[in-house]
Design an enzyme around this catalytic site. Structure first.
Site, mmCIF file in Angstrom:
data_model
loop_
_atom_site.group_PDB
_atom_site.id
_atom_site.type_symbol
_atom_site.label_atom_id
_atom_site.label_comp_id
_atom_site.label_asym_id
_atom_site.label_seq_id
_atom_site.Cartn_x
_atom_site.Cartn_y
_atom_site.Cartn_z
ATOM 1 C CG ASP A 22 -32.783 20.861 67.401
ATOM 2 O OD1 ASP A 22 -32.923 21.303 68.559
ATOM 3 O OD2 ASP A 22 -33.700 20.812 66.556
ATOM 4 C CG ASN A 24 -34.742 22.486 71.918
ATOM 5 O OD1 ASN A 24 -34.112 22.417 70.854
ATOM 6 N ND2 ASN A 24 -35.070 23.632 72.460
ATOM 7 C CG ASP A 26 -35.411 24.682 68.616
ATOM 8 O OD1 ASP A 26 -34.443 24.037 68.154
ATOM 9 O OD2 ASP A 26 -35.241 25.647 69.386
ATOM 10 C CG ASP A 30 -30.175 22.747 71.705
ATOM 11 O OD1 ASP A 30 -29.415 21.854 72.128
ATOM 12 O OD2 ASP A 30 -31.264 22.504 71.148
ATOM 13 C CG ASP A 99 -16.690 34.216 68.860
ATOM 14 O OD1 ASP A 99 -16.116 35.307 68.669
ATOM 15 O OD2 ASP A 99 -16.739 33.310 68.009
ATOM 16 C CG ASP A 201 -16.054 38.935 65.851
ATOM 17 O OD1 ASP A 201 -16.032 38.016 65.031
ATOM 18 O OD2 ASP A 201 -16.628 40.028 65.632
ATOM 19 C CD GLU A 258 -12.446 37.590 62.507
ATOM 20 O OE1 GLU A 258 -12.988 37.000 61.580
ATOM 21 O OE2 GLU A 258 -13.022 38.455 63.189
ATOM 22 C CG HIS A 331 -18.005 31.086 61.874
ATOM 23 N ND1 HIS A 331 -16.758 31.183 62.447
ATOM 24 C CD2 HIS A 331 -18.535 32.325 61.943
ATOM 25 C CE1 HIS A 331 -16.557 32.420 62.852
ATOM 26 N NE2 HIS A 331 -17.622 33.143 62.558
ATOM 27 C CG ASP A 332 -16.548 34.127 59.195
ATOM 28 O OD1 ASP A 332 -17.784 34.113 59.359
ATOM 29 O OD2 ASP A 332 -15.768 34.695 59.975
HETATM 30 C C1 NOJ Z 1 -16.020 37.839 62.156
HETATM 31 C C2 NOJ Z 1 -16.914 36.665 62.391
HETATM 32 O O1 NOJ Z 1 -16.144 35.499 62.277
HETATM 33 C C3 NOJ Z 1 -18.018 36.755 61.380
HETATM 34 O O2 NOJ Z 1 -18.809 35.597 61.348
HETATM 35 C C4 NOJ Z 1 -18.835 37.979 61.685
HETATM 36 O O3 NOJ Z 1 -19.786 38.153 60.659
HETATM 37 C C5 NOJ Z 1 -17.962 39.235 61.773
HETATM 38 N N1 NOJ Z 1 -16.727 39.034 62.479
HETATM 39 C C6 NOJ Z 1 -18.700 40.342 62.470
HETATM 40 O O4 NOJ Z 1 -18.773 40.078 63.847
#
Ligand code: NOJ
Length: 559
Positions: A22, A24, A26, A30, A99, A201, A258, A331-332
């Site tokens: 971060d 700035n 907040d 970013d 992405d 994605d 993906e 991130h999932d």
């Molecule tokens: C896959 C992404 O990696 C995930 O984070 C997202 O929630 C879903 N696709 C929907 O876009």
């Protein structure tokens, strides 16, 4: 013979912008914050940054719900900041991979606002609208990935629209040529800015079963996972080849899709030089702990053998095809240390072991932010502390199914996507040096111990081990073996060992790792030469026996 490309030797680093740095104050990471940390990434040795979405978005799914493909969300900065990131990256030989979210938009995208305004609006057919059943209920029994019906009723026009993900993520109608052409124009607009490529994605959802018939329920539940009606449907190939032809194929870039659920026989259609994409994320190995019904609270045991099979079977395909997309985290996903290692054994040795075994397979390795310093899962005290929509849905459905709050929270602790989204731990100052104000998501309690600063200061840290692995891949005598070498099985059926050989033009290396915490003796049937990298000092070998200590991983040149 594989054609060599600029990205063959690269390692890709995924930045989840909201949680990276971060600049700035907040409380939200970013784009300028990423620029501030480019030297850190250069020093690590990565060649490409995969940037999770930074487009303008109401952030229902943290940017995977885009309301303007041609603008940057204010939280993250501006178009100018984005241009600057590309420029500053280029100066350091780091390319930016954005992405690409084109299965759906946000319901706040102008196209959808127009589409929902009336049945005769020219954009009506940009999305998938259906009449209710005679009793007013949803057109069919498809269940969205984030829970509940995949259909949302719109009172204004008295029809339902389809959303594979949240109701704020309506699915685009790929059958409509105008939609596809608008998307291709947008892809080219970004590629013209000099990106290194795209991570694509949810692309295997773009084709629907156009009969929209009910899916068969095998467990008497009213709703059935939408995959049967929307994942890898017949005819998707036409859309994917058209996408490639109109966009990716015109640029010297790398694309990674993906793509859950692509059968191995089809990998060659989807990846490699002639595939729709260059690389493909497969999820069999990373979802081993998820039960068939997708409910996080359903216990699911897995074995090392299953983990190895999932990875190795694809490696055999990549021997002829090209490269896999090698990853343990994103991130999932929860943090890999918590997923694969017993809690009491999480530490330097086990983290370095995990790094070694996936990094040297045939493919392009991905590091998810924080993985390189051994970050672990968070355990927030209350569901209120979680932000991720799927965590909240899983929690509520566990409670509905009769679990106690504690049990429901326990499942969220184990599987929440926020495990990977808690702020990056830069140092031991307040809020882990991520921000000076309260962050959008709580920092992991262990930040005083696990952070970049500590890792930089200690010679044998996890971070320095990653640097050495990257150096071995990019700059050593074994570089070509690691990048282009064939995968060859080794002790495939062993219950404790994760091992394989790589070979290129008569040069070989052996990756040998003890996946567990007991000492173990391994008989080698090959002559090993020098140690190329290891997570312990002085691996002990006598005759052709190697003694491996807990989580010991060693890579040998083979004679
Ligand atoms: C896959 C992404 O990696 C995930 O984070 C997202 O929630 C879903 N696709 C929907 O876009």
């Amino acid at each position: 013979m594989l054609k060599k490309r600029w990205w063959d030797k690269s390692v890709i680093y995924q930045v989840y912008p909201k949680s990276f740095y971060d600049s700035n104050n907040d409380g939200i990471g970013d784009i300028k914050g990423i620029v501030d940390k480019l030297d850190y990434l250069k020093d690590l040795g990565i060649g490409i940054i995969w940037l999770s979405p930074v487009y303008k978005s109401p952030m229902d799914d943290n940017g995977y719900d885009i309301m303007d493909y041609y603008d940057i969300d204010k939280q993250f900065g501006s178009m100018e900041d984005m241009g600057n990131l590309i420029k500053e990256g280029n100066k350091r030989n780091i390319k930016i991979m954005m992405d690409l979210v084109i299965n759906h938009t946000s319901d706040e995208h102008n196209w959808f606002i127009e589409s929902r305004s009336s049945k005769s609006n020219p954009k009506r057919d940009f999305y998938i609208w259906k009449d209710p059943k005679p009793d007013g209920s949803a057109p069919n029994n498809w269940k969205s990935i984030f829970g509940g019906f995949a259909w949302e009723y719109d009172d204004n026009t008295k029809q339902y629209y389809l959303h594979v993900f949240s109701k704020k993520q309506p699915d685009l109608n790929w059958e409509n040529e105008e939609v596809r052409m608008k998307l291709y124009d947008m892809v080219n607009y970004w590629l013209d800015k000099g990106l290194g490529g795209f991570r694509v994605d949810a692309i295997t959802y773009i084709k629907k079963d156009n009969t929209f018939k009910n899916l068969e329920s095998t467990n008497n539940e009213e709703l059935v996972n939408i995959n049967g009606g929307s994942l890898n449907q017949k005819g998707i190939e036409d859309f994917l080849s058209e996408l490639k032809k109109n966009t990716f194929s015109k640029y010297d870039i790398v694309t990674v899709a993906e793509a859950p659920g692509i059968p191995r026989e089809k990998l060659k259609d989807y990846s490699g030089a002639n595939g729709f994409f260059d690389l493909l994320f497969e999820f069999e190995h990373s979802d081993l702990d998820v039960a068939e019904d997708g409910k996080w609270y359903t216990p699911k045991k897995w074995t090392l053998q299953e983990f190895k099979d999932a990875l190795f079977k694809s490696q055999e395909v990549y021997n002829d095809l090209g490269f896999g997309a090698l990853f343990l985290e994103n991130h999932d996903q929860p943090r890999s240390l918590n997923k694969f290692i017993k809690e009491s054994d999480i530490g330097q040795a086990s983290a370095k072991m995990l790094a070694t075994i996936y990094f040297l397979l045939k493919g392009i390795p991905f590091i998810y932010q924080g993985e390189e310093i051994g970050m672990t899962n968070v355990k927030y005290e209350s569901i209120e502390d979680y932000n991720d929509i799927s965590s909240i849905d899983q929690y509520n459905s566990a409670i509905n199914d009769g679990l106690s709050k504690e049990e429901a929270l326990e499942a969220v602790h184990r599987r929440s996507r926020d495990n990977g989204r808690s702020p990056m731990q830069w140092d031991d100052s307040k809020n882990s040096g991520f921000t000076e104000v309260e962050p959008w998501l709580k920092v992991n309690n262990n930040y005083e111990e696990i952070n970049v600063k500590n890792n930089l200061e200690s010679e044998d840290s996890i971070l320095n081990y990653y640097k050495n692995l990257i150096d071995l891949r990019r700059n050593s005598d074994y570089s070509d073996v690691i990048v282009y070498g064939k995968y060859i099985e080794f002790m495939e059926d062993d219950k404790n060992i994760f091992a394989y050989i790589r070979e290129y033009e008569n040069k070989k290396l052996l990756v040998l790792a003890n996946f567990y915490g007991e000492n173990i003796k391994v008989k080698l049937n090959c002559n090993v030469d020098k140690v190329l990298i290891s997570n312990y000092d002085l691996t002990s070998i006598s005759n052709d026996e190697v003694y491996l200590r807990p989580y010991e991983a060693v890579v040998f040149g083979v004679l």
